[in-house]
Design a protein around this motif. Structure first.
Motif, short mmCIF file in Angstrom:
data_model
loop_
_atom_site.label_atom_id
_atom_site.label_comp_id
_atom_site.label_asym_id
_atom_site.label_seq_id
_atom_site.Cartn_x
_atom_site.Cartn_y
_atom_site.Cartn_z
N TRP A 118 0.82 -1.22 0.00
CA TRP A 118 0.00 0.00 0.00
C TRP A 118 0.85 1.27 0.00
N TYR A 119 2.10 1.17 0.44
CA TYR A 119 2.97 2.33 0.34
C TYR A 119 3.15 2.75 -1.12
N THR A 120 2.89 1.83 -2.04
CA THR A 120 3.02 2.18 -3.46
C THR A 120 2.14 3.36 -3.85
N TRP A 121 1.05 3.57 -3.14
CA TRP A 121 0.19 4.72 -3.44
C TRP A 121 0.96 6.04 -3.25
N GLU A 165 10.74 2.41 -13.92
CA GLU A 165 11.76 3.23 -14.56
C GLU A 165 12.65 3.95 -13.55
N LYS A 166 12.08 4.28 -12.38
CA LYS A 166 12.82 5.06 -11.38
C LYS A 166 12.63 4.44 -10.00
N PRO A 167 13.15 3.24 -9.79
CA PRO A 167 12.88 2.53 -8.52
C PRO A 167 13.40 3.26 -7.29
N ASP A 168 14.57 3.88 -7.39
CA ASP A 168 15.12 4.58 -6.22
C ASP A 168 14.23 5.75 -5.82
N GLU A 169 13.73 6.47 -6.82
CA GLU A 169 12.86 7.61 -6.55
C GLU A 169 11.54 7.14 -5.95
N ALA A 170 11.00 6.05 -6.49
CA ALA A 170 9.75 5.50 -5.96
C ALA A 170 9.91 5.05 -4.52
#
Length: 353
Positions: A51-54, A253-258
């Motif tokens: 849920w943190y993905t939100w 595309e931007k895992p670190d930013e996510a």
């Protein structure tokens, strides 16, 4: 004659006033309807990796890009988010599938429109190091948040070892408190989810007895939305679903930013968030489509999972009646539409982070 004319004039004036009031009322109703349509949509979120993905979706501004006004409402205690949704205080909520059963039986008007992930190690049971098996929990004090997914998971885990709830001393604690309790030795064991799970398993004289990778498909984590939102703002529900998967493409595309967006909300490091996410198998659009639509007699099919979950909850007396129509919980409309338009949108492989 003058009196009669006077009465007629007064009557005409009264009609004019009434008509005017009627027009104002109509205008107010239209204004209220417009305000309702423009109102920010509130989605409840609590501490679980999937849920943190939100917050990655929000961080990448995908709600704005999809032209939908969404507020993510944070709840420190998961059960509080469910209560807020069931009482109409918020429009949507992140909920484990097991926690949709009771509202469905109580007549709460909602549908599950999206699966974020399946727990694949993100839920687990941590015990003092002297306890080396689930069987060793017999007679021990075990903490979890009663009535939530962790309680359900704990009961399933105990069943695999031939135990039932009455074989342990169950203590009601929030996940946030249960983790420190097992680390400090105040309880013998705790049923936890990430990121509390990793902390408890590594920070004390403890060990991980059992996790959800051993129960694949048992715990789908979903988005529930209210019937009112579906009825009055169906287009916005579609935009929310679209925004979620646009955000997941950004994550790829931007895992670190996510992970940074997510870690900031969790108040942990990006490395710790990556570890927590390793226990969540994120669902793609295709995964969602198949889970909603591909009938199977296993946990890959959502109505089957709902049916078996409801049966288990009834057996454990966590609900009082049978769920007669498991499929009624779900609405695949929004996933179906997106699948036809963009079947190949990707999601991160959290195991490789």
């Amino acid at each position: 004659m003058k009196k009669i004319v006077g009465y007629l004039v007064m009557a005409v004036l009264a009609i004019v006033i009434l008509v005017g009031c009627g027009n104002d009322s109509s205008g107010d109703a239209k204004t209220a309807a417009k305000k309702s349509a423009d109102k920010e949509i509130k989605i409840g979120v609590s501490a679980f990796p999937g849920w943190y993905t939100w917050y990655a979706v929000e961080g990448f501004k995908q709600f704005e890009k999809n032209d939908v006004d969404v507020e993510l409402v944070w709840f420190n205690t998961y059960s509080d988010s469910l209560q807020a949704f069931n009482s109409g205080q918020i429009d949507g909520v992140c909920a484990a599938l097991s926690d949709t059963i009771s509202p469905a039986l109580k007549g709460v008007d909602f549908k599950v429109v999206l699966v974020n992930d399946n727990s694949s190690g993100a839920d687990g049971i941590v015990a003092q190091s002297s306890i080396t098996s689930l069987e060793g929990l017999k007679g021990k004090t075990v903490a979890t948040e009663i009535g939530t997914i962790e309680h359900f998971f704990l009961l399933n885990a105990l069943e695999t070892a031939g135990l039932k709830e009455s074989d342990i001393k169950l203590t009601n604690m929030t996940v946030e408190n249960a983790g420190p309790a097992v680390i400090s030795g105040k309880v013998d064991a705790a049923s936890l989810w990430e990121p509390s799970l990793s902390y408890a398993a590594s920070d004390g004289d403890t060990n991980l007895l059992f996790d959800s990778s051993k129960t694949p498909g048992l715990i789908p984590d979903t988005l529930m939305v209210s019937g009112d939102l579906l009825k009055n703002r169906s287009n916005d529900v579609q935009k929310i679903v679209n925004a979620y998967f646009d955000g997941m493409e950004d994550y790829v595309e931007k895992p670190d930013e996510a992970l940074a967006f997510m870690a900031k909300q969790a108040d942990i490091s990006t490395e710790e968030m990556a570890t927590a996410m390793a226990g969540a198998r994120l669902f793609s659009i295709k995964d969602n489509y198949e889970a909603f639509n591909t009938k199977a007699e296993d946990y890959s099919y959502l109505p089957y999972t709902a049916e078996k979950t409801a049966d288990f909850l009834l057996k454990q007396k966590m609900v009082s009646t049978e769920l007669s129509d498991p499929a009624s919980i779900f609405d695949s409309t929004y996933i179906d539409k997106l699948y036809k338009e963009s079947p190949d949108k990707n999601v991160p492989d959290t195991k490789k982070q």
